[in-house]
Design a protein around this motif. Sequence first.
Motif, PDB file in Angstrom:
ATOM      1  N   LYS A 135     -12.385 -15.571  30.113  1.00  0.00           N
ATOM      2  CA  LYS A 135     -11.063 -15.903  30.626  1.00  0.00           C
ATOM      3  C   LYS A 135     -11.072 -17.317  31.198  1.00  0.00           C
ATOM      4  O   LYS A 135     -11.918 -17.667  32.022  1.00  0.00           O
ATOM      5  N   PRO A 136     -10.119 -18.173  30.774  1.00  0.00           N
ATOM      6  CA  PRO A 136     -10.079 -19.545  31.302  1.00  0.00           C
ATOM      7  C   PRO A 136      -9.642 -19.568  32.757  1.00  0.00           C
ATOM      8  O   PRO A 136      -8.792 -18.780  33.186  1.00  0.00           O
ATOM      9  N   ARG A 183     -11.931 -17.552  23.044  1.00  0.00           N
ATOM     10  CA  ARG A 183     -12.268 -16.810  24.264  1.00  0.00           C
ATOM     11  C   ARG A 183     -13.593 -16.063  24.105  1.00  0.00           C
ATOM     12  O   ARG A 183     -13.780 -14.971  24.639  1.00  0.00           O
ATOM     13  N   SER A 184     -14.481 -16.678  23.333  1.00  0.00           N
ATOM     14  CA  SER A 184     -15.794 -16.071  23.083  1.00  0.00           C
ATOM     15  C   SER A 184     -16.765 -17.177  22.691  1.00  0.00           C
ATOM     16  O   SER A 184     -16.451 -17.990  21.812  1.00  0.00           O
ATOM     17  N   PHE A 233     -14.591 -21.086  32.160  1.00  0.00           N
ATOM     18  CA  PHE A 233     -14.423 -19.786  31.490  1.00  0.00           C
ATOM     19  C   PHE A 233     -15.283 -18.758  32.218  1.00  0.00           C
ATOM     20  O   PHE A 233     -16.472 -18.990  32.444  1.00  0.00           O
ATOM     21  N   VAL A 250     -14.290 -10.745  26.933  1.00  0.00           N
ATOM     22  CA  VAL A 250     -13.713 -12.066  26.656  1.00  0.00           C
ATOM     23  C   VAL A 250     -14.053 -13.021  27.784  1.00  0.00           C
ATOM     24  O   VAL A 250     -14.400 -12.616  28.897  1.00  0.00           O
TER      25      VAL A 250
END
Length: 326
Positions: A67-68, A27-28, A59, A65
Amino acid sequence: MPSIDHFNLWSFDLNLLVAFDALMRERSVTRAAGRLKIQQSAMSHNLGTLRMLLDDELFVRVGQVMKPTPRAEALSAAIGRMLEQAQDAITSRDTFRPETEERTFSIGFSSELEVLLMPGLTAQVQRCAPRIRLLARPAQPDDVHRMLDDGAIDLAIGCFDEGAERHRRKLLFEQSLMCCFNPGLLDLPVPISRDVYLSQRHALVSQNASIRGCLEDALRAAGVELEVAMAAPEFLTVLGTVMQTPVLATLPSRIIRRYASLLGLATSAIPLDLTVTPISMVWAAHSDGDPASEWLRQQVQPILAEIEDDEPSQDLAAINLAASST
């Protein structure tokens, strides 16, 4: 098997799926780049390409972060499974459990090697792998490498040469020769002298169109000729002929020591220096790393130890030397 559109997959860089999975896990962009050991700019480029190809943001930054999106979440499980399967297929090594395996191995033999090796090899295999079956097949020197290439046999044992680069060969043992005859039909002194040996009619093993068969090259190298009465591909045929005909049979020493006395035949060393092809184990190079093929080759070794116990003694070698000088 499901149909695969190879053209479309070829045009899609599958490494992008690895990048997608790394992004889902981290998430990065920065951490995903570190996971793949690439620059952050390269990972950002991968994400941009994925967004364009899949027509979705995938994303979205929320605080610290990424986020998907719902589309990314929907893709995540399928892509994850696919990558796990690819990893397993690439990194896993086939396992072979002889105690539970059920299969048939085909082994090509030349002439007498089948009867010398198969009984002991079958007993050895049945002790540790009761569901494995062994199929012995005749293999001529001219055909054996083609049989290995075609998968007709898994292994070959006999008088075989190295073949091509795609074949492997292991020398097992050197061959020695003896002769035998029916003392009721031929009254010959033992050990047989050179003159007596050359004056007799002979029975030989031949696996080709030559009447001198396996000894043709050896006789030529020794500069001698034999009057050959018969030749056959099987040694038992030759021994059976010797029982009924006043001829000498020249055969591998291990065969004569094992069968001549059972048939009431007299034996002698060969009063000639005949060099014959050694016995080798040959297999296809592509099976080098196959656990099943490797296991089969290993089973031959204990049987060889028993065969080597049948080697001529020093006394027999001395008799041979004395006979050749007579």
